[in-house]
Scaffold this motif. Sequence first.
Motif, PDB file in Angstrom:
ATOM      1  N   HIS A 102       4.427   3.515  -3.175  1.00 42.41           N
ATOM      2  CA  HIS A 102       5.252   3.021  -2.059  1.00 42.41           C
ATOM      3  C   HIS A 102       4.989   1.542  -1.734  1.00 42.41           C
ATOM      4  CE1 HIS A 102       1.721   4.173   0.344  1.00 42.41           C
ATOM      5  NE2 HIS A 102       2.174   3.327   1.264  1.00 42.41           N
ATOM      6  N   HIS A 103       3.755   1.084  -1.864  1.00 40.66           N
ATOM      7  CA  HIS A 103       3.472  -0.333  -1.575  1.00 40.66           C
ATOM      8  C   HIS A 103       4.156  -1.241  -2.598  1.00 40.66           C
ATOM      9  CE1 HIS A 103       0.697   0.437   1.666  1.00 40.66           C
ATOM     10  NE2 HIS A 103      -0.031   1.230   0.899  1.00 40.66           N
ATOM     11  N   THR A 104       4.094  -0.865  -3.851  1.00 41.71           N
ATOM     12  CA  THR A 104       4.727  -1.662  -4.906  1.00 41.71           C
ATOM     13  C   THR A 104       6.242  -1.665  -4.735  1.00 41.71           C
ATOM     14  OG1 THR A 104       2.925  -1.083  -6.409  1.00 41.71           O
ATOM     15  CG2 THR A 104       4.948  -1.955  -7.400  1.00 41.71           C
ATOM     16  N   ILE A 105       6.812  -0.519  -4.420  1.00 40.32           N
ATOM     17  CA  ILE A 105       8.262  -0.420  -4.218  1.00 40.32           C
ATOM     18  C   ILE A 105       8.694  -1.354  -3.099  1.00 40.32           C
ATOM     19  CG2 ILE A 105      10.135   1.103  -3.453  1.00 40.32           C
ATOM     20  CD1 ILE A 105       8.592   3.398  -4.942  1.00 40.32           C
ATOM     21  N   ARG A 106       8.004  -1.325  -1.988  1.00 41.33           N
ATOM     22  CA  ARG A 106       8.351  -2.199  -0.856  1.00 41.33           C
ATOM     23  C   ARG A 106       8.198  -3.676  -1.227  1.00 41.33           C
ATOM     24  NH1 ARG A 106       8.030   1.169   4.281  1.00 41.33           N
ATOM     25  NH2 ARG A 106       7.600   3.200   3.397  1.00 41.33           N
ATOM     26  N   HIS A 107       7.126  -3.991  -1.933  1.00 33.19           N
ATOM     27  CA  HIS A 107       6.903  -5.378  -2.356  1.00 33.19           C
ATOM     28  C   HIS A 107       8.039  -5.854  -3.268  1.00 33.19           C
ATOM     29  CE1 HIS A 107       4.861  -8.997  -3.704  1.00 33.19           C
ATOM     30  NE2 HIS A 107       5.155  -8.623  -4.943  1.00 33.19           N
ATOM     31  N   LEU A 108       8.389  -5.040  -4.249  1.00 38.78           N
ATOM     32  CA  LEU A 108       9.442  -5.423  -5.186  1.00 38.78           C
ATOM     33  C   LEU A 108      10.801  -5.537  -4.494  1.00 38.78           C
ATOM     34  CD1 LEU A 108       8.396  -3.309  -8.292  1.00 38.78           C
ATOM     35  CD2 LEU A 108       8.373  -5.804  -8.100  1.00 38.78           C
ATOM     36  N   LYS A 109      11.089  -4.646  -3.555  1.00 44.93           N
ATOM     37  CA  LYS A 109      12.361  -4.730  -2.816  1.00 44.93           C
ATOM     38  C   LYS A 109      12.491  -6.062  -2.099  1.00 44.93           C
ATOM     39  CE  LYS A 109      13.306  -1.499   0.044  1.00 44.93           C
ATOM     40  NZ  LYS A 109      13.277  -0.391   0.974  1.00 44.93           N
ATOM     41  N   MET A 110      11.394  -6.588  -1.614  1.00 43.06           N
ATOM     42  CA  MET A 110      11.427  -7.822  -0.840  1.00 43.06           C
ATOM     43  C   MET A 110      11.311  -9.076  -1.706  1.00 43.06           C
ATOM     44  SD  MET A 110       9.137  -6.524   2.436  1.00 43.06           S
ATOM     45  CE  MET A 110       8.330  -8.064   2.516  1.00 43.06           C
ATOM     46  N   ASN A 111      10.733  -8.968  -2.902  1.00 41.43           N
ATOM     47  CA  ASN A 111      10.404 -10.152  -3.683  1.00 41.43           C
ATOM     48  C   ASN A 111      11.063 -10.240  -5.059  1.00 41.43           C
ATOM     49  OD1 ASN A 111       8.370 -11.384  -1.851  1.00 41.43           O
ATOM     50  ND2 ASN A 111       7.413  -9.390  -2.147  1.00 41.43           N
ATOM     51  N   ASP A 112      11.757  -9.215  -5.478  1.00 38.43           N
ATOM     52  CA  ASP A 112      12.377  -9.210  -6.802  1.00 38.43           C
ATOM     53  C   ASP A 112      13.849  -8.844  -6.640  1.00 38.43           C
ATOM     54  OD1 ASP A 112      13.380  -8.298  -9.343  1.00 38.43           O
ATOM     55  OD2 ASP A 112      11.320  -8.002 -10.035  1.00 38.43           O
ATOM     56  N   MET A 113      14.720  -9.830  -6.798  1.00 44.43           N
ATOM     57  CA  MET A 113      16.156  -9.602  -6.571  1.00 44.43           C
ATOM     58  C   MET A 113      16.749  -8.582  -7.546  1.00 44.43           C
ATOM     59  SD  MET A 113      16.903 -11.248  -3.902  1.00 44.43           S
ATOM     60  CE  MET A 113      18.681 -11.187  -3.937  1.00 44.43           C
ATOM     61  N   HIS A 114      16.289  -8.594  -8.787  1.00 47.14           N
ATOM     62  CA  HIS A 114      16.784  -7.620  -9.768  1.00 47.14           C
ATOM     63  C   HIS A 114      16.403  -6.203  -9.344  1.00 47.14           C
ATOM     64  CE1 HIS A 114      17.995  -5.876 -13.562  1.00 47.14           C
ATOM     65  NE2 HIS A 114      16.771  -5.428 -13.772  1.00 47.14           N
ATOM     66  N   PHE A 115      15.141  -6.028  -8.959  1.00 47.18           N
ATOM     67  CA  PHE A 115      14.687  -4.724  -8.486  1.00 47.18           C
ATOM     68  C   PHE A 115      15.475  -4.301  -7.248  1.00 47.18           C
ATOM     69  CE2 PHE A 115      12.146  -1.771  -6.033  1.00 47.18           C
ATOM     70  CZ  PHE A 115      11.624  -0.920  -7.000  1.00 47.18           C
ATOM     71  N   ALA A 116      15.666  -5.221  -6.328  1.00 50.30           N
ATOM     72  CA  ALA A 116      16.389  -4.909  -5.090  1.00 50.30           C
ATOM     73  C   ALA A 116      17.815  -4.450  -5.377  1.00 50.30           C
ATOM     74  CB  ALA A 116      16.394  -6.117  -4.156  1.00 50.30           C
ATOM     75  N   LYS A 117      18.481  -5.091  -6.335  1.00 48.52           N
ATOM     76  CA  LYS A 117      19.848  -4.714  -6.696  1.00 48.52           C
ATOM     77  C   LYS A 117      19.876  -3.316  -7.324  1.00 48.52           C
ATOM     78  CE  LYS A 117      24.222  -5.495  -7.681  1.00 48.52           C
ATOM     79  NZ  LYS A 117      25.226  -5.231  -6.690  1.00 48.52           N
ATOM     80  N   LEU A 118      18.969  -3.075  -8.260  1.00 51.75           N
ATOM     81  CA  LEU A 118      18.888  -1.739  -8.868  1.00 51.75           C
ATOM     82  C   LEU A 118      18.555  -0.684  -7.814  1.00 51.75           C
ATOM     83  CD1 LEU A 118      16.929  -2.466 -12.178  1.00 51.75           C
ATOM     84  CD2 LEU A 118      19.380  -2.009 -11.927  1.00 51.75           C
ATOM     85  N   PHE A 119      17.646  -1.022  -6.910  1.00 48.89           N
ATOM     86  CA  PHE A 119      17.250  -0.106  -5.846  1.00 48.89           C
ATOM     87  C   PHE A 119      18.458   0.249  -4.980  1.00 48.89           C
ATOM     88  CE2 PHE A 119      15.775   0.947  -1.624  1.00 48.89           C
ATOM     89  CZ  PHE A 119      14.733   1.820  -1.854  1.00 48.89           C
ATOM     90  N   GLU A 120      19.257  -0.747  -4.622  1.00 49.52           N
ATOM     91  CA  GLU A 120      20.443  -0.508  -3.789  1.00 49.52           C
ATOM     92  C   GLU A 120      21.446   0.378  -4.529  1.00 49.52           C
ATOM     93  OE1 GLU A 120      22.982  -0.274  -0.706  1.00 49.52           O
ATOM     94  OE2 GLU A 120      20.940  -1.050  -0.653  1.00 49.52           O
ATOM     95  N   ASN A 121      21.663   0.107  -5.809  1.00 49.00           N
ATOM     96  CA  ASN A 121      22.567   0.940  -6.602  1.00 49.00           C
ATOM     97  C   ASN A 121      22.058   2.377  -6.667  1.00 49.00           C
ATOM     98  OD1 ASN A 121      24.211  -1.258  -7.128  1.00 49.00           O
ATOM     99  ND2 ASN A 121      23.390  -1.605  -9.164  1.00 49.00           N
ATOM    100  N   TYR A 122      20.758   2.527  -6.881  1.00 43.88           N
ATOM    101  CA  TYR A 122      20.150   3.856  -6.924  1.00 43.88           C
ATOM    102  C   TYR A 122      20.365   4.580  -5.592  1.00 43.88           C
ATOM    103  CZ  TYR A 122      16.820   7.645  -7.213  1.00 43.88           C
ATOM    104  OH  TYR A 122      16.254   8.900  -7.190  1.00 43.88           O
ATOM    105  N   HIS A 123      20.122   3.889  -4.511  1.00 46.16           N
ATOM    106  CA  HIS A 123      20.260   4.488  -3.192  1.00 46.16           C
ATOM    107  C   HIS A 123      21.705   4.933  -2.933  1.00 46.16           C
ATOM    108  CE1 HIS A 123      19.591   5.262   1.041  1.00 46.16           C
ATOM    109  NE2 HIS A 123      20.611   4.477   1.317  1.00 46.16           N
ATOM    110  N   GLN A 124      22.667   4.136  -3.323  1.00 48.13           N
ATOM    111  CA  GLN A 124      24.074   4.489  -3.135  1.00 48.13           C
ATOM    112  C   GLN A 124      24.443   5.730  -3.941  1.00 48.13           C
ATOM    113  OE1 GLN A 124      26.197   0.885  -4.088  1.00 48.13           O
ATOM    114  NE2 GLN A 124      25.877   0.014  -2.062  1.00 48.13           N
TER     115      GLN A 124
END
Length: 83
Positions: A16-38
């Motif tokens: 969970h710490h790594t996921i939160r860090h990547l969501k805030m600091n890695d735009m590619h990860f954040a985009k994939l994360f948003e797509n996954y969530h949708q």
Amino acid sequence: MQLEKHTLINDFPEHHHTIRHLKMNDMHFAKLFENYHQIESAVHHIEEGNEAVSDEHLESLKKSRFGLKDQLYALIVKAENAL
């Protein structure tokens, strides 16, 4: 019956710490994360019986969710191994 949500935090609580860090600091990860969530939200909505769709469409969504989860997990592991 309450269906389980497949959020990344639920599925990978030890990361969970790594996921939160990547969501805030890695735009590619954040985009994939948003797509996954949708996609996860859409699948959950369908599985709860709130929307009627073909089995093929639901399976397509699930395959997309699985592929995104694989990509996200690889990025999580890569980030943790870089530390």
